[in-house]
Design a protein around this motif. Structure first.
Motif, PDB file in Angstrom:
ATOM      1  N   GLN A   1      10.501  11.117   2.969  1.00 61.07           N
ATOM      2  CA  GLN A   1      10.231   9.739   3.373  1.00 61.07           C
ATOM      3  C   GLN A   1       8.758   9.423   3.126  1.00 61.07           C
ATOM      4  O   GLN A   1       7.880  10.222   3.458  1.00 61.07           O
ATOM      5  N   PRO A   2       8.490   8.262   2.539  1.00 64.06           N
ATOM      6  CA  PRO A   2       7.096   7.879   2.307  1.00 64.06           C
ATOM      7  C   PRO A   2       6.336   7.711   3.623  1.00 64.06           C
ATOM      8  O   PRO A   2       6.921   7.371   4.652  1.00 64.06           O
ATOM      9  N   THR A   3       5.050   7.925   3.570  1.00 64.26           N
ATOM     10  CA  THR A   3       4.203   7.718   4.737  1.00 64.26           C
ATOM     11  C   THR A   3       4.333   6.268   5.197  1.00 64.26           C
ATOM     12  O   THR A   3       4.248   5.358   4.398  1.00 64.26           O
ATOM     13  N   GLY A   4       4.585   6.086   6.479  1.00 61.87           N
ATOM     14  CA  GLY A   4       4.730   4.743   7.018  1.00 61.87           C
ATOM     15  C   GLY A   4       6.156   4.228   7.003  1.00 61.87           C
ATOM     16  O   GLY A   4       6.432   3.152   7.500  1.00 61.87           O
ATOM     17  N   GLY A   5       7.059   4.977   6.392  1.00 62.09           N
ATOM     18  CA  GLY A   5       8.458   4.566   6.350  1.00 62.09           C
ATOM     19  C   GLY A   5       8.771   3.616   5.211  1.00 62.09           C
ATOM     20  O   GLY A   5       7.884   3.090   4.545  1.00 62.09           O
ATOM     21  N   CYS A   6      10.041   3.393   5.011  1.00 64.99           N
ATOM     22  CA  CYS A   6      10.514   2.592   3.883  1.00 64.99           C
ATOM     23  C   CYS A   6      10.160   1.111   4.010  1.00 64.99           C
ATOM     24  O   CYS A   6       9.892   0.457   3.006  1.00 64.99           O
ATOM     25  N   ALA A   7      10.158   0.591   5.234  1.00 68.43           N
ATOM     26  CA  ALA A   7       9.858  -0.830   5.419  1.00 68.43           C
ATOM     27  C   ALA A   7       8.439  -1.160   4.936  1.00 68.43           C
ATOM     28  O   ALA A   7       8.223  -2.203   4.311  1.00 68.43           O
ATOM     29  N   ASP A   8       7.485  -0.285   5.211  1.00 69.10           N
ATOM     30  CA  ASP A   8       6.115  -0.509   4.755  1.00 69.10           C
ATOM     31  C   ASP A   8       5.926  -0.140   3.286  1.00 69.10           C
ATOM     32  O   ASP A   8       5.054  -0.689   2.608  1.00 69.10           O
ATOM     33  N   PHE A   9       6.744   0.780   2.804  1.00 70.11           N
ATOM     34  CA  PHE A   9       6.580   1.284   1.440  1.00 70.11           C
ATOM     35  C   PHE A   9       6.971   0.252   0.383  1.00 70.11           C
ATOM     36  O   PHE A   9       6.493   0.327  -0.746  1.00 70.11           O
ATOM     37  N   ILE A  10       7.790  -0.714   0.735  1.00 68.35           N
ATOM     38  CA  ILE A  10       8.215  -1.714  -0.243  1.00 68.35           C
ATOM     39  C   ILE A  10       7.016  -2.459  -0.821  1.00 68.35           C
ATOM     40  O   ILE A  10       6.988  -2.758  -2.011  1.00 68.35           O
ATOM     41  N   THR A  11       5.993  -2.704  -0.021  1.00 67.78           N
ATOM     42  CA  THR A  11       4.813  -3.404  -0.540  1.00 67.78           C
ATOM     43  C   THR A  11       4.030  -2.522  -1.508  1.00 67.78           C
ATOM     44  O   THR A  11       3.514  -3.009  -2.508  1.00 67.78           O
ATOM     45  N   VAL A  12       3.983  -1.239  -1.222  1.00 68.93           N
ATOM     46  CA  VAL A  12       3.312  -0.291  -2.129  1.00 68.93           C
ATOM     47  C   VAL A  12       4.046  -0.256  -3.463  1.00 68.93           C
ATOM     48  O   VAL A  12       3.432  -0.319  -4.534  1.00 68.93           O
ATOM     49  N   PHE A  13       5.371  -0.175  -3.397  1.00 73.33           N
ATOM     50  CA  PHE A  13       6.174  -0.105  -4.617  1.00 73.33           C
ATOM     51  C   PHE A  13       6.048  -1.399  -5.428  1.00 73.33           C
ATOM     52  O   PHE A  13       5.867  -1.353  -6.648  1.00 73.33           O
ATOM     53  N   ASP A  14       6.115  -2.540  -4.773  1.00 74.51           N
ATOM     54  CA  ASP A  14       5.994  -3.810  -5.491  1.00 74.51           C
ATOM     55  C   ASP A  14       4.642  -3.940  -6.175  1.00 74.51           C
ATOM     56  O   ASP A  14       4.549  -4.400  -7.318  1.00 74.51           O
ATOM     57  N   LYS A  15       3.592  -3.531  -5.488  1.00 69.90           N
ATOM     58  CA  LYS A  15       2.247  -3.581  -6.081  1.00 69.90           C
ATOM     59  C   LYS A  15       2.165  -2.650  -7.297  1.00 69.90           C
ATOM     60  O   LYS A  15       1.607  -3.010  -8.328  1.00 69.90           O
ATOM     61  N   ALA A  16       2.725  -1.462  -7.183  1.00 66.79           N
ATOM     62  CA  ALA A  16       2.712  -0.502  -8.299  1.00 66.79           C
ATOM     63  C   ALA A  16       3.522  -1.028  -9.481  1.00 66.79           C
ATOM     64  O   ALA A  16       3.113  -0.869 -10.631  1.00 66.79           O
ATOM     65  N   ARG A  17       4.663  -1.657  -9.187  1.00 67.00           N
ATOM     66  CA  ARG A  17       5.484  -2.228 -10.272  1.00 67.00           C
ATOM     67  C   ARG A  17       4.715  -3.287 -11.034  1.00 67.00           C
ATOM     68  O   ARG A  17       4.793  -3.354 -12.264  1.00 67.00           O
ATOM     69  N   ARG A  18       3.979  -4.117 -10.332  1.00 64.89           N
ATOM     70  CA  ARG A  18       3.193  -5.166 -11.005  1.00 64.89           C
ATOM     71  C   ARG A  18       2.074  -4.565 -11.851  1.00 64.89           C
ATOM     72  O   ARG A  18       1.734  -5.099 -12.899  1.00 64.89           O
ATOM     73  N   SER A  19       1.527  -3.451 -11.400  1.00 59.73           N
ATOM     74  CA  SER A  19       0.390  -2.858 -12.123  1.00 59.73           C
ATOM     75  C   SER A  19       0.790  -2.165 -13.423  1.00 59.73           C
ATOM     76  O   SER A  19      -0.051  -1.987 -14.294  1.00 59.73           O
ATOM     77  N   VAL A  20       2.061  -1.786 -13.558  1.00 62.73           N
ATOM     78  CA  VAL A  20       2.472  -1.099 -14.793  1.00 62.73           C
ATOM     79  C   VAL A  20       3.132  -2.034 -15.807  1.00 62.73           C
ATOM     80  O   VAL A  20       3.635  -1.585 -16.818  1.00 62.73           O
ATOM     81  N   ARG A  21       3.123  -3.286 -15.533  1.00 65.25           N
ATOM     82  CA  ARG A  21       3.728  -4.254 -16.477  1.00 65.25           C
ATOM     83  C   ARG A  21       2.826  -4.541 -17.627  1.00 65.25           C
ATOM     84  O   ARG A  21       1.729  -4.366 -17.745  1.00 65.25           O
TER      85      ARG A  21
END
Length: 83
Positions: free
Chosen positions: A63-83
């Motif tokens: 499980q990601p640090t902070g749980g899945c509910a908080d991790f969605i923002t990390v993932f969305d930010k990372a997705r935008r950065s690799v476009r």
């Protein structure tokens, strides 16, 4: 190598949290493409891919640090950065 580690942790967390599989696979493909493009030679490409795969496998079951509910923002930010 740090980019391989960081990207794999994010992708693994997204898999663990069962985020949209299409989004996760798109992120993985783009991260691997970025790793290939910045590698200095074939040896570095292979090392980066191995590092990425190994860490991805390890973080898919954690499980990601902070749980899945908080991790969605990390993932969305990372997705935008690799476009």
């Amino acid at each position: 190598m740090q980019l391989a580690r960081d990207s794999a942790v994010i992708a693994g967390g997204a898999r663990y949290c069962n985020f949209d599989p299409d989004d996760v696979e798109e992120f993985i493909a783009r991260a691997e493409a970025r790793l290939s493009s910045i590698a200095r030679d074939d040896y570095e490409k292979v090392l980066a891919r191995l590092e990425f795969k190994n860490i991805l496998d390890a973080y898919t079951v954690r499980q990601p640090t902070g749980g899945c509910a908080d991790f969605i923002t990390v993932f969305d930010k990372a997705r935008r950065s690799v476009r």
